[in-house]
Every structure is written in structure tokens, then in C-alpha cells.
Design an enzyme around this catalytic site. Structure first.
Site, mmCIF file in Angstrom:
data_model
loop_
_atom_site.group_PDB
_atom_site.id
_atom_site.type_symbol
_atom_site.label_atom_id
_atom_site.label_comp_id
_atom_site.label_asym_id
_atom_site.label_seq_id
_atom_site.Cartn_x
_atom_site.Cartn_y
_atom_site.Cartn_z
ATOM 1 N N HIS A 1 19.919 20.911 19.974
ATOM 2 C CA HIS A 1 19.161 22.014 20.593
ATOM 3 C C HIS A 1 18.698 22.913 19.451
ATOM 4 O O HIS A 1 19.323 23.916 19.134
ATOM 5 C CB HIS A 1 20.004 22.780 21.620
ATOM 6 N N HIS B 1 14.874 24.237 17.847
ATOM 7 C CA HIS B 1 13.402 24.266 17.860
ATOM 8 C C HIS B 1 12.976 24.333 16.400
ATOM 9 O O HIS B 1 13.316 25.308 15.707
ATOM 10 C CB HIS B 1 12.900 25.502 18.613
ATOM 11 N N HIS C 1 15.290 23.380 29.329
ATOM 12 C CA HIS C 1 16.011 24.643 29.295
ATOM 13 C C HIS C 1 16.178 25.103 30.747
ATOM 14 O O HIS C 1 15.201 25.088 31.522
ATOM 15 C CB HIS C 1 15.209 25.708 28.543
ATOM 16 N N GLU D 1 19.391 29.749 31.205
ATOM 17 C CA GLU D 1 19.575 30.609 30.020
ATOM 18 C C GLU D 1 19.458 32.046 30.530
ATOM 19 O O GLU D 1 20.415 32.809 30.519
ATOM 20 C CB GLU D 1 18.496 30.303 28.974
ATOM 21 N N ASP E 1 19.743 26.606 18.257
ATOM 22 C CA ASP E 1 18.538 27.068 18.961
ATOM 23 C C ASP E 1 17.396 27.401 17.993
ATOM 24 O O ASP E 1 16.514 26.583 17.790
ATOM 25 C CB ASP E 1 18.866 28.258 19.871
ATOM 26 N N ASP E 2 17.427 28.601 17.416
ATOM 27 C CA ASP E 2 16.383 29.045 16.478
ATOM 28 C C ASP E 2 17.087 29.711 15.296
ATOM 29 O O ASP E 2 17.110 30.941 15.186
ATOM 30 C CB ASP E 2 15.448 30.043 17.174
HETATM 31 N N1 ADE Z 1 11.831 28.474 22.493
HETATM 32 C C1 ADE Z 1 12.496 28.674 21.361
HETATM 33 N N2 ADE Z 1 13.727 29.144 21.628
HETATM 34 C C2 ADE Z 1 13.833 29.244 22.968
HETATM 35 C C3 ADE Z 1 14.841 29.651 23.844
HETATM 36 N N3 ADE Z 1 16.038 30.091 23.428
HETATM 37 N N4 ADE Z 1 14.593 29.623 25.176
HETATM 38 C C4 ADE Z 1 13.416 29.210 25.618
HETATM 39 N N5 ADE Z 1 12.433 28.809 24.834
HETATM 40 C C5 ADE Z 1 12.639 28.815 23.513
HETATM 41 ZN ZN ZN Z 2 16.153 26.553 23.032
#
Ligand code: ADE
Ligand code: ZN
Length: 334
Positions: free
Chosen positions: A14, A16, A194, A197, A275-276
């Protein structure tokens, strides 16, 4: 414990790729590609990373991704990420990319996927780091736009394992993308999404029953619905939980409030991800470290999370068995 985490063989699915773009590279690409950013320095970029919810992050994240123009830019971003994963003992990755973020600015689908793929190939050769690619549709855009993206992906179908669904969750339920996911499955793509969340448990049901997903990305709001908890436990549906992200985006006030430990205790197939990472303060080792410290996780808990991580990948069973063996040997001798 920190050494144990560093040496633990890990999997990451997970992530991006656009969320791995560090401010230094963002700045450099902005200058090189003549894309203006509303920041005077790298420090100013970092200072802007104070988010109140998912949307406040996405606005900044899409702005940052606008510096990516050329094949080499996508290569460089992906390669930097893979080098870090190799250094953190990550053995296999399945990475998300958001084609619409780029094609809507006039960058060709081929430019994006070629740059990413070249870096994935280099990591396979140089680091024996295996990988798969997951193409996400942006859920704030229309289903027609997702359909067009699916069509653009078909010439590259052999290089893409699955489709996913990301971006603004609230108000964009899974059923909005029913047809495009059906068509993606007909073309042989696996599916993930997703869900849960920020969105309600209903979105998790929808991702399972309408989109036919193999995994739920995030899914932390599942604990509001006992019947859903039972379904997830019974079917061992993986939840790709991103604790640093959840705290940064105010899904939980503090890491010590996170429900990951409780979900794990109740027998759900929880896995751990970044995630990011460029936006949320850590890659895999920092993520494992943070949950270990704040949720008082034991070595057995971390072993279970890493084992779930192998089982939940899209690797062939033989590869999973090999990785689980490596993991078990590591834990037995660490
Ligand atoms: N795009 C990048 N990170 C995300 C996240 N946490 N939730 C939804 N879309 C995303
Ligand atoms: Zn994500």
C-alpha cells in the site's frame, strides 16, 4: 527491537508512488521542468505538510505530482523509492500509480508506465526485489474517466497486476465504479480498493461485494460493524493498514489510539504499510517502529504482521512459501 525490525524481511503493497516523491526531488524537478511550486524552499514544503483530513492532503499531493513530466522523472522517483526499500530489507512490493493525475495534464500513459517499469526492472535485476504494479482510478473523477483510463492501460495489460481505487473517499462510494471494475476483471486484472479510511463500513461491504476486491486498503473503520468484522475474519480479507498516514490525516488522534493491535488480536489479516511515505514521515521500518512503541507490540505480533504481509501479496504460492520460510528462519535466529 529496532534491529529486529530492520532485519525483518518485509513486503509493501500500500504505497502510492507519487506519495514517495520527497520534497528535495519535487523541488529539483519543478526547476528542471519549469513547473512553479508555491514554496520558496524544501523547508517550506515540509512545513506545508500539516493535514486536517484526507482532502487537505490530496490537494497538496496532486500539486506536488505536477512536477512529473518526463519518463526519466517517473523512473527517478520510483528508483529512489526502491533503493530505500532494498535498504530496509523489503523483499517484494506492489506499487500504486495514479495515471489520471498525469494524463489529465497531457502526460502520456506510456511515459508514466515506461519510467516506473524500467525502475522496477532494475530493482529486480540489481536487488532481487520483486514487484507488481497496481493502477488506481481516482474516485473523485467520473466512471467515464476511469473507463477511458482502463482502455489506455490495455496495451500494457501484461505489466499491470490489478486495478485499485483511491483519492477522496467520502461521497464517492464503490458502486460508482461498478462497471469499470467489472470490465477490468473481464480483462484479467485483480482488484483492490481504498475503503473505510474515512468512509463508513458500508464502503467496505461495497468494495467486497460490488468491486470483488482481493484486499481492502485501510479498512480501519470496520470495527464499527460487528457483522463486517466477522466477514473479514472468516474470509481473512487482508486490510492494508497505514498507521502513520492515519495519524497524519487525523483518522486517529494519536498512534496510541490506533486500532491495529485490536484488529490483529481479533484475528483479522492486518498488514502494515506506508501509504505516502514522503508526506507522512516514514517508510516501512519507521512504520513498524512507531506501532511497536505506541501499541506495545511484541516480536510475535510483528512476526504475525510480516507473515500476513507475505500471504496477502499477489505472489504465486511457491514464492509465498519461500518468503514465509525466510521470515520464520529470521525470527527463529534473531
Ligand atoms: N492517494 C494517496 N494517498 C491516499 C490515501 N491515503 N487515501 C486515498 N487516496 C490516496
Ligand atoms: Zn492509500
Amino acid at each position: 527491537m529496532q534491529d529486529f525490525i530492520r532485519g525483518l524481511p518485509k513486503t509493501e503493497f500500500h504505497i502510492h508512488l507519487e506519495g514517495s516523491l520527497e520534497p528535495e526531488m519535487m523541488f529539483e524537478l519543478g526547476v528542471r521542468n519549469d513547473i512553479a511550486l508555491p514554496y520558496a524552499s524544501v523547508d517550506e514544503v515540509r512545513a506545508a505538510y500539516a493535514f486536517s483530513n484526507l482532502q487537505s492532503f490530496l490537494d497538496i499531493y496532486y500539486q506536488g505530482a505536477a512536477v512529473l513530466i518526463h519518463e526519466q522523472d517517473f523512473y527517478g522517483m520510483t528508483w529512489a523509492y526502491l533503493q530505500k526499500m532494498h535498504a530496509e530489507n523489503v523483499r517484494h512490493v506492489e506499487v500504486f500509480f495514479d495515471p489520471q493525475t498525469h494524463t489529465d495534464r497531457g502526460v502520456a500513459f506510456e511515459t508514466v508506465i515506461t519510467g516506473i517499469q524500467r525502475a522496477l526492472n532494475d530493482a529486480r535485476e540489481q536487488y532481487a526485489l520483486s514487484s507488481e504494479l497496481i493502477m488506481c482510478f481516482l474516485r473523485h473523477l467520473s466512471e467515464e474517466s476511469a473507463q477511458a483510463t482502463l482502455q489506455q492501460s490495455l496495451p500494457f495489460k501484461d505489466r499491470i497486476k490489478a486495478v485499485g481505487l483511491d483519492s477522496s473517499e467520502l461521497g464517492n462510494p464503490p458502486e460508482k465504479f461498478r462497471s469499470v471494475f467489472e470490465e477490468a476483471r473481464r480483462h484479467g486484472y485483480l482488484t483492490v480498493a481504498h475503503a473505510g479510511e474515512e468512509g463508513p463500513p458500508d464502503y467496505i461491504w461495497g468494495a467486497l461485494d460490488i468491486l470483488g476486491v482481493s484486499r481492502i486498503d485501510h479498512g480501519v473503520r470496520c470495527d464499527e460493524d460487528p457483522a463486517l468484522m466477522e466477514r473479514l475474519r472468516e474470509e481473512q480479507v487482508p486490510l492494508t493498514v497505514c498507521p502513520l498516514s492515519n495519524v497524519k490525516l487525523c483518522v486517529f488522534d494519536h498512534m496510541s489510539d490506533h486500532n491495529l493491535g485490536r484488529l490483529l488480536e481479533q484475528g483479522l489479516c492486518v498488514t502494515v504499510h506506508s501509504d505516502d511515505p514522503a508526506y507522512f514521515g516514514g517508510y516501512m521500518n519507521e512504520t513498524y517502529s512507531a506501532i511497536q512503541r505506541h501499541l506495545d507490540l511484541t516480536r510475535e505480533d510483528l512476526h504475525q504482521l510480516a507473515r500476513n504481509g507475505v500471504q496477502a501479496t499477489f505472489l504465486p504460492e511457491r514464492e509465498k512459501a519461500r518468503l514465509v520460510q525466510e521470515l520464520d528462519d529470521y525470527v527463529a535466529n534473531a
